[in-house]
Motif scaffolding. Sequence first.
Motif, PDB file in Angstrom:
ATOM      1  N   PRO A 216       0.805  -1.225   0.000  1.00  0.00           N
ATOM      2  CA  PRO A 216       0.000   0.000   0.000  1.00  0.00           C
ATOM      3  C   PRO A 216       0.839   1.278   0.000  1.00  0.00           C
ATOM      4  CG  PRO A 216      -0.911  -1.606   1.534  1.00  0.00           C
ATOM      5  CD  PRO A 216       0.403  -2.168   1.060  1.00  0.00           C
ATOM      6  N   GLU A 217       2.029   1.227   0.589  1.00  0.00           N
ATOM      7  CA  GLU A 217       2.864   2.424   0.653  1.00  0.00           C
ATOM      8  C   GLU A 217       3.722   2.628  -0.593  1.00  0.00           C
ATOM      9  OE1 GLU A 217       5.111  -0.842   2.995  1.00  0.00           O
ATOM     10  OE2 GLU A 217       3.030  -0.216   2.590  1.00  0.00           O
ATOM     11  N   ASP A 218       3.626   1.730  -1.558  1.00  0.00           N
ATOM     12  CA  ASP A 218       4.427   1.826  -2.783  1.00  0.00           C
ATOM     13  C   ASP A 218       3.788   2.842  -3.730  1.00  0.00           C
ATOM     14  OD1 ASP A 218       5.827   1.536  -5.145  1.00  0.00           O
ATOM     15  OD2 ASP A 218       5.780  -0.656  -5.147  1.00  0.00           O
ATOM     16  N   ALA A 219       4.139   4.115  -3.540  1.00  0.00           N
ATOM     17  CA  ALA A 219       3.527   5.187  -4.326  1.00  0.00           C
ATOM     18  C   ALA A 219       3.978   5.152  -5.782  1.00  0.00           C
ATOM     19  CB  ALA A 219       3.868   6.539  -3.704  1.00  0.00           C
ATOM     20  N   ARG A 220       5.223   4.731  -6.041  1.00  0.00           N
ATOM     21  CA  ARG A 220       5.736   4.736  -7.410  1.00  0.00           C
ATOM     22  C   ARG A 220       4.921   3.807  -8.311  1.00  0.00           C
ATOM     23  NH1 ARG A 220      10.297   6.171 -10.090  1.00  0.00           N
ATOM     24  NH2 ARG A 220      11.221   6.948  -8.169  1.00  0.00           N
ATOM     25  N   THR A 221       4.682   2.585  -7.843  1.00  0.00           N
ATOM     26  CA  THR A 221       3.910   1.638  -8.649  1.00  0.00           C
ATOM     27  C   THR A 221       2.480   2.114  -8.813  1.00  0.00           C
ATOM     28  OG1 THR A 221       5.287  -0.199  -7.889  1.00  0.00           O
ATOM     29  CG2 THR A 221       3.163  -0.754  -8.861  1.00  0.00           C
ATOM     30  N   ARG A 222       1.903   2.646  -7.749  1.00  0.00           N
ATOM     31  CA  ARG A 222       0.522   3.135  -7.824  1.00  0.00           C
ATOM     32  C   ARG A 222       0.403   4.289  -8.825  1.00  0.00           C
ATOM     33  NH1 ARG A 222       0.058   4.198  -2.949  1.00  0.00           N
ATOM     34  NH2 ARG A 222       0.342   6.466  -2.988  1.00  0.00           N
ATOM     35  N   GLN A 223       1.356   5.207  -8.798  1.00  0.00           N
ATOM     36  CA  GLN A 223       1.313   6.346  -9.718  1.00  0.00           C
ATOM     37  C   GLN A 223       1.517   5.899 -11.164  1.00  0.00           C
ATOM     38  OE1 GLN A 223       4.381   8.802  -8.046  1.00  0.00           O
ATOM     39  NE2 GLN A 223       3.114   9.454  -6.317  1.00  0.00           N
ATOM     40  N   TRP A 224       2.425   4.954 -11.371  1.00  0.00           N
ATOM     41  CA  TRP A 224       2.667   4.451 -12.722  1.00  0.00           C
ATOM     42  C   TRP A 224       1.411   3.780 -13.269  1.00  0.00           C
ATOM     43  CZ3 TRP A 224       3.393  -0.878 -14.312  1.00  0.00           C
ATOM     44  CH2 TRP A 224       3.727  -0.995 -15.672  1.00  0.00           C
ATOM     45  N   MET A 225       0.734   3.010 -12.443  1.00  0.00           N
ATOM     46  CA  MET A 225      -0.478   2.336 -12.889  1.00  0.00           C
ATOM     47  C   MET A 225      -1.610   3.334 -13.145  1.00  0.00           C
ATOM     48  SD  MET A 225      -0.202  -0.868 -13.466  1.00  0.00           S
ATOM     49  CE  MET A 225      -1.822  -1.609 -13.267  1.00  0.00           C
ATOM     50  N   THR A 226      -1.638   4.442 -12.426  1.00  0.00           N
ATOM     51  CA  THR A 226      -2.640   5.475 -12.685  1.00  0.00           C
ATOM     52  C   THR A 226      -2.469   6.024 -14.093  1.00  0.00           C
ATOM     53  OG1 THR A 226      -2.742   6.082 -10.341  1.00  0.00           O
ATOM     54  CG2 THR A 226      -3.525   7.698 -11.929  1.00  0.00           C
ATOM     55  N   VAL A 227      -1.224   6.215 -14.515  1.00  0.00           N
ATOM     56  CA  VAL A 227      -0.951   6.675 -15.873  1.00  0.00           C
ATOM     57  C   VAL A 227      -1.348   5.604 -16.885  1.00  0.00           C
ATOM     58  CG1 VAL A 227       0.871   7.357 -17.482  1.00  0.00           C
ATOM     59  CG2 VAL A 227       0.904   8.195 -15.125  1.00  0.00           C
ATOM     60  N   GLN A 228      -1.029   4.332 -16.583  1.00  0.00           N
ATOM     61  CA  GLN A 228      -1.344   3.247 -17.510  1.00  0.00           C
ATOM     62  C   GLN A 228      -2.846   3.032 -17.658  1.00  0.00           C
ATOM     63  OE1 GLN A 228       0.703   1.407 -19.537  1.00  0.00           O
ATOM     64  NE2 GLN A 228       2.232   2.911 -18.901  1.00  0.00           N
ATOM     65  N   ALA A 229      -3.611   3.452 -16.668  1.00  0.00           N
ATOM     66  CA  ALA A 229      -5.057   3.204 -16.690  1.00  0.00           C
ATOM     67  C   ALA A 229      -5.733   3.845 -17.895  1.00  0.00           C
ATOM     68  CB  ALA A 229      -5.697   3.718 -15.403  1.00  0.00           C
ATOM     69  N   SER A 230      -5.125   4.888 -18.446  1.00  0.00           N
ATOM     70  CA  SER A 230      -5.706   5.559 -19.612  1.00  0.00           C
ATOM     71  C   SER A 230      -5.309   4.894 -20.921  1.00  0.00           C
ATOM     72  CB  SER A 230      -5.269   7.030 -19.638  1.00  0.00           C
ATOM     73  OG  SER A 230      -3.853   7.126 -19.792  1.00  0.00           O
ATOM     74  N   ARG A 231      -4.501   3.829 -20.835  1.00  0.00           N
ATOM     75  CA  ARG A 231      -3.944   3.240 -22.051  1.00  0.00           C
ATOM     76  C   ARG A 231      -4.319   1.772 -22.235  1.00  0.00           C
ATOM     77  NH1 ARG A 231       1.027   6.191 -20.183  1.00  0.00           N
ATOM     78  NH2 ARG A 231       1.138   8.074 -21.443  1.00  0.00           N
ATOM     79  N   GLY A 232      -5.215   1.242 -21.452  1.00  0.00           N
ATOM     80  CA  GLY A 232      -5.586  -0.153 -21.615  1.00  0.00           C
ATOM     81  C   GLY A 232      -6.332  -0.679 -20.400  1.00  0.00           C
ATOM     82  N   THR A 233      -6.494  -2.008 -20.364  1.00  0.00           N
ATOM     83  CA  THR A 233      -7.189  -2.666 -19.260  1.00  0.00           C
ATOM     84  C   THR A 233      -6.189  -2.964 -18.164  1.00  0.00           C
ATOM     85  OG1 THR A 233      -8.688  -3.690 -20.856  1.00  0.00           O
ATOM     86  CG2 THR A 233      -8.656  -4.613 -18.630  1.00  0.00           C
ATOM     87  N   VAL A 234      -6.180  -2.149 -17.119  1.00  0.00           N
ATOM     88  CA  VAL A 234      -5.200  -2.285 -16.044  1.00  0.00           C
ATOM     89  C   VAL A 234      -5.898  -2.225 -14.695  1.00  0.00           C
ATOM     90  CG1 VAL A 234      -3.438  -1.178 -17.480  1.00  0.00           C
ATOM     91  CG2 VAL A 234      -4.696   0.180 -15.811  1.00  0.00           C
ATOM     92  N   ARG A 235      -5.244  -2.802 -13.703  1.00  0.00           N
ATOM     93  CA  ARG A 235      -5.785  -2.777 -12.341  1.00  0.00           C
ATOM     94  C   ARG A 235      -4.631  -2.868 -11.353  1.00  0.00           C
ATOM     95  NH1 ARG A 235      -7.994  -7.129  -9.672  1.00  0.00           N
ATOM     96  NH2 ARG A 235      -8.087  -8.246 -11.653  1.00  0.00           N
TER      97      ARG A 235
END
Length: 270
Positions: A216-235
Amino acid sequence: MTPLLFGPPSRRLFGLFHAADSARVSDTAVLLCPPMGHEALRSHRFYRLLALRLARAGMPVLRFDPYGTGDSPGDDEDGELDGWRRDIASAHRELAARSGASRIVWFGARMGATLALQAAAMAEPRIARLVLWEPVLDGPAYLEELREKHVSELELSHSLPDPGWRRSLRVDPGAFSDEAFGFALSSVLRAQIAALTPPSGRVLGDGVELVTLAKPEDARTRQWMTVQASRGTVRHVPLAHPLIWTSNPSPGNEMVPAEALQRVMAEIHE
């Protein structure tokens, strides 16, 4: 389990194929991409139990050792990211041929997750889903973590640790950089890891699902996935667990955290 050697004659790889339970055969097969170095040892039992449970659920599984690691030919010094990505693609073809599955899912942890992400574009046939557990997205930070944890393990293994180790770690960026927990890190491999950054563009093709699991504290992965969310099916799935990748099992540091095994199973099986 069926042990096997596969891949081109110049780069043979050792693998273990877990056939699916004949009473529950699924149309999905799973490729398990291991971490590197000590983290591969640390997660070996996790990968084994995961493969067994997936096979019992009807999914054929292939786990393997990339070139220069585990029971595959080659030495530590032969390991490098470009070759390991090709090894994942080779393992994928082997799994597709052996399983006959119409749908293939890849799972990787740590550096295995990073390499799986990078290798996904070369997969033939195309994969259906990519499940990544705590991928290494910041190469320089990862190398620095390996140096620091390597010195910590040296101190734990000696009754009278040398204070000079910590001094060298502070003042010399090259100190303790050619080895991590007994595994050699070649200059080529270090340079490749140092160049790792979060991919900025779209990382997967249409129809390929991407799932990441991270603390939960891994902000880097969370932020990267937020960007990827606009580019495909991600979770992105927050996953707290007691497994410490860079140390040996100990009280409070489980070999196979039940909650992590259950969550990974669910994300692969969904």
